[in-house]
Design a protein around this motif. Structure first.
Motif, mmCIF file in Angstrom:
data_model
loop_
_atom_site.group_PDB
_atom_site.id
_atom_site.type_symbol
_atom_site.label_atom_id
_atom_site.label_comp_id
_atom_site.label_asym_id
_atom_site.label_seq_id
_atom_site.Cartn_x
_atom_site.Cartn_y
_atom_site.Cartn_z
ATOM 1 N N ARG A 28 0.951 -1.432 0.108
ATOM 2 C CA ARG A 28 0.040 -0.075 -0.055
ATOM 3 C C ARG A 28 0.829 1.398 -0.148
ATOM 4 N N GLY A 29 0.549 1.873 -0.952
ATOM 5 C CA GLY A 29 1.246 3.358 -1.057
ATOM 6 C C GLY A 29 2.644 3.590 -1.692
ATOM 7 N N VAL A 30 2.800 2.360 -2.277
ATOM 8 C CA VAL A 30 4.344 2.351 -2.943
ATOM 9 C C VAL A 30 4.037 2.447 -4.333
ATOM 10 N N SER A 31 4.550 3.095 -5.185
ATOM 11 C CA SER A 31 4.238 3.269 -6.389
ATOM 12 C C SER A 31 5.199 2.166 -7.562
ATOM 13 N N LYS A 32 4.660 1.704 -8.448
ATOM 14 C CA LYS A 32 5.222 0.842 -9.356
ATOM 15 C C LYS A 32 6.708 1.530 -10.006
ATOM 16 N N ALA A 33 6.649 2.694 -10.120
ATOM 17 C CA ALA A 33 7.750 3.397 -10.436
ATOM 18 C C ALA A 33 8.876 3.530 -9.316
ATOM 19 N N THR A 34 8.338 3.350 -8.107
ATOM 20 C CA THR A 34 9.581 3.242 -6.903
ATOM 21 C C THR A 34 10.089 1.877 -7.144
ATOM 22 N N LEU A 35 9.598 0.870 -7.555
ATOM 23 C CA LEU A 35 10.235 -0.473 -7.821
ATOM 24 C C LEU A 35 10.574 -0.754 -9.139
ATOM 25 N N THR A 36 10.891 -0.053 -9.892
ATOM 26 C CA THR A 36 11.343 -0.219 -11.159
ATOM 27 C C THR A 36 12.548 -0.921 -11.416
ATOM 28 N N GLY A 37 12.452 -2.298 -11.902
ATOM 29 C CA GLY A 37 13.522 -3.208 -12.217
ATOM 30 C C GLY A 37 13.414 -4.314 -11.036
ATOM 31 N N VAL A 38 12.491 -4.067 -10.044
ATOM 32 C CA VAL A 38 11.968 -5.172 -9.208
ATOM 33 C C VAL A 38 11.037 -6.347 -9.756
ATOM 34 N N ILE A 39 11.456 -7.586 -9.501
ATOM 35 C CA ILE A 39 10.574 -8.565 -10.100
ATOM 36 C C ILE A 39 9.441 -8.762 -8.843
ATOM 37 N N TRP A 40 8.179 -8.842 -9.281
ATOM 38 C CA TRP A 40 7.215 -9.181 -8.030
ATOM 39 C C TRP A 40 7.025 -10.568 -8.211
ATOM 40 N N LEU A 41 7.558 -11.257 -7.261
ATOM 41 C CA LEU A 41 7.428 -12.520 -7.029
ATOM 42 C C LEU A 41 6.668 -13.135 -6.330
ATOM 43 N N LYS A 42 5.190 -12.712 -6.526
ATOM 44 C CA LYS A 42 4.126 -12.902 -5.508
ATOM 45 C C LYS A 42 3.748 -14.420 -5.290
ATOM 46 N N ASP A 43 4.194 -15.284 -6.179
ATOM 47 C CA ASP A 43 3.833 -16.755 -6.116
ATOM 48 C C ASP A 43 4.544 -17.338 -4.940
ATOM 49 N N VAL A 44 5.818 -16.611 -4.571
ATOM 50 C CA VAL A 44 6.737 -17.471 -3.487
ATOM 51 C C VAL A 44 5.995 -16.954 -2.016
#
Length: 120
Positions: free
Chosen positions: A29-45
């Motif tokens: 919550r409150g974190v923009s996608k731009a803030t995490l540019t280059g980060v892989i969202w590995l939600k399945d883990v």
């Protein structure tokens, strides 16, 4: 294991290396996608929705959560990517949103990966 870094996604400034993974099932919550540019969202883990919801209702049951999440990780294919990076001696950063730095799923995942690599 020194090549697994844990960082809270709300920490400023974030230390983002080339192998950063957001390991929360829900986008923080409150974190923009731009803030995490280059980060892989590995939600399945992340822990299953059922386990995550159970733990939010039973926060004093850390040991039970720890055991159940370790069991989930045993059959979780998403762990393979992280394990491969570590086997290649690459440093990975696991980003999480939990406020509690001592009791969160990133710690369980880190411990699981360390244990698996020692077995190989």
């Amino acid at each position: 294991m020194s090549n697994i870094m844990l960082e809270r996604v709300y920490q400023k400034p974030l230390n983002l290396n080339g192998n950063c993974y957001l390991i929360d099932r829900l986008w923080p919550r409150g974190v923009s996608k731009a803030t995490l540019t280059g980060v892989i969202w590995l939600k399945d883990v992340a822990p299953s929705s059922e386990l995550r919801q159970w733990y939010h209702e039973h926060v004093n049951e850390w040991d039970i959560f720890y055991q159940h999440y370790q069991q989930e990780l045993e059959t979780n294919q998403a762990v393979t990517l992280l394990a491969q990076k570590l086997m290649n001696n690459e440093t990975i950063t696991l980003l999480f949103g939990s406020k509690d730095p001592q009791h969160n799923h990133a710690i369980v995942l880190r411990d699981f990966l360390v244990k698996k690599l020692k077995q190989k």
